[in-house]
Scaffold this active site. Structure first.
Site, PDB file in Angstrom:
ATOM      1  N   ASP A  90      47.739  45.899  28.895  1.00 35.73           N
ATOM      2  CA  ASP A  90      48.005  46.673  30.115  1.00 35.73           C
ATOM      3  C   ASP A  90      49.225  46.195  30.889  1.00 35.73           C
ATOM      4  OD1 ASP A  90      46.407  44.352  30.565  1.00 35.73           O
ATOM      5  OD2 ASP A  90      45.835  45.074  32.550  1.00 35.73           O
ATOM      6  N   GLU A 147      43.506  43.759  31.347  1.00 42.86           N
ATOM      7  CA  GLU A 147      43.395  42.331  31.685  1.00 42.86           C
ATOM      8  C   GLU A 147      43.658  42.089  33.170  1.00 42.86           C
ATOM      9  OE1 GLU A 147      43.833  38.430  32.664  1.00 42.86           O
ATOM     10  OE2 GLU A 147      45.604  39.695  32.763  1.00 42.86           O
TER      11      GLU A 147
HETATM   12 ZN   LIG Z   1      49.421  39.150  34.898  1.00 40.87          ZN
HETATM   13 ZN   LIG Z   2      49.142  38.348  31.778  1.00 42.14          ZN
END
Ligand SMILES: [Zn+2]
Ligand SMILES: [Zn+2]
Length: 404
Positions: A90, A147
């Protein structure tokens, strides 16, 4: 800012296998493609399709987890353990300020943490591993969404990424701007902090600002609470153990002449050790409650544990450092500082022996100095082949030696 040199006039001295060296251009092209098309947490639809297409060409079977997560499997067909190589996918809601040819084409979104390079390195590693063939066992390729504050790691674990086949060892790397290009690190033990979030509502009695004696002022209580909370780390926590307590947001009131009924504070706690984490939570509650009470107010506290610390398995970290030394040389495998940032790789590391490695990517000579999440964040792409090599060798050596 100095002009970037041509991409292969590298200062990065890495010993690459011929198969990886042959992909030195491709890994950069892949990274640049993904960099131009960033997607934020759980919206990585095009990124997921791009990954699937690449793996399909390699005849690596894939399945989807949690919507945009892609899991591929390379199976030697022979007995042996399973290693999982993980790349997060991401981007961030950041407007890119770089003006290079491969800058973000999606307004307001940017790969400002380097996850584009993680995907590119893992795709190339998959290519080498598939084409070379594994000595035994299996390699699971985990392309994980979300994440950045979205706990995609937790979602992938819940969806069963560590099962079928059962993962024996999980490995990931992060391009790392605190470290110079050409250096690598795999720390013993804790490397990324536990992340907790808290909200404290200070409830007072509102009224006219000219008659404070008829109110219980939550602004004054909130100010006192902020001050007192800053004694928690300095007075309660063992100074040899790391902890951060930040009050990052304070909100109250609407006008100059009104004492509001409520003030709200938000903040975060970062720690590495369970006992410190428990202590800080307890003290935040006690200090807030008692400070408020002394000033005629009360508090409502919402303390949320977001992520545990990412703790490397020591024996496997040593194994990874040994391989990193073969690639970049012993003096370039360094003792990086643990980071007080959080990382949802902890979701895997809590369940199976794991290593989270850093690949240095800063290069002041090329103007690549901006920290992670900055609108001018960039990496020295010359490190990408060495990251591919690290993935490949960690997998190949782990599988050829069996479980360690
Ligand atoms: Zn980051
Ligand atoms: Zn990262």
């Amino acid at each position: 800012m100095p002009q970037r040199k041509s991409r292969f006039s590298s200062m990065v001295k890495a010993k690459l296998s011929p198969e990886v060296a042959a992909l030195a251009g491709e890994v950069v092209e892949l990274r640049r493609h993904i960099h131009q098309h960033p997607e934020v947490a759980f919206q990585e639809h095009e990124t997921a399709k791009f990954i699937e297409k690449y793996l399909k060409q390699l005849k690596i079977p894939t399945k989807r987890l949690v919507g945009t997560g892609v899991v591929g499997l390379i199976d030697s067909g022979k007995p042996g353990p399973t290693i999982m190589l993980r790349a997060d996918m991401d981007a961030l809601p950041v407007t890119e300020e770089n003006t290079h040819s491969y800058a973000s084409k999606n307004p307001g979104k940017m790969h400002a943490c380097g996850h584009d390079s993680h995907v590119a390195m893992l795709l190339c590693a998959a290519k080498v591993l598939k084409q070379t063939g594994l000595p035994g066992g299996k390699v699971k390729l985990c392309f994980q969404p979300g994440e950045e504050g979205a706990d995609g790691g937790g979602a992938m674990v819940k969806a069963g990424v560590l099962n079928n086949p059962k993962v024996d060892f999980a490995f990931a790397m992060h391009v790392w701007l605190p470290m110079e290009a050409g250096k690598m690190a795999a720390l013993n033990g804790p490397c990324m902090a536990a992340v907790d979030e808290f909200t404290i509502d200070v409830i007072g009695v509102g009224g006219h600002a000219a008659y404070p004696h008829k109110s219980a002022d939550p602004v004054v209580a909130a100010a006192a609470i902020v001050g007192n909370l800053h004694t928690v780390v300095s007075r309660d926590v063992n100074p040899l153990l790391p902890a951060v307590l930040t009050v990052a947001s304070v909100n109250a009131g609407t006008a100059f002449n009104i004492i509001p009924p409520k003030a709200t504070m938000k903040g975060t706690v970062r720690t590495f050790h369970r006992d410190v984490r428990n202590l800080v939570e307890r003290r935040i509650k006690s200090v807030s409650r008692n400070t408020a009470r002394a000033l005629g107010c009360k508090v409502e506290i919402d303390f949320r544990r977001m992520l545990g610390a990412t703790v490397n398995n020591r024996a496997k970290a040593e194994f990874v450092r040994g391989i990193a030394k073969q690639i970049v040389g012993a003096r370039n495998v360094v003792d990086a500082e643990p980071s007080m940032g959080g990382e949802d790789f902890s979701r895997y590391a809590e369940r199976v022996p794991s290593v989270f490695a850093y690949v240095g990517a800063k290069n002041p000579a090329k103007g690549i100095v901006y920290p992670h999440h900055h609108p001018k964040f960039d990496i020295d792409e010359d490190v990408l082949p060495s990251g591919v090599e690290l993935h490949v060798r960690v997998a190949m050596e782990y599988l050829s030696r069996g479980k360690r």
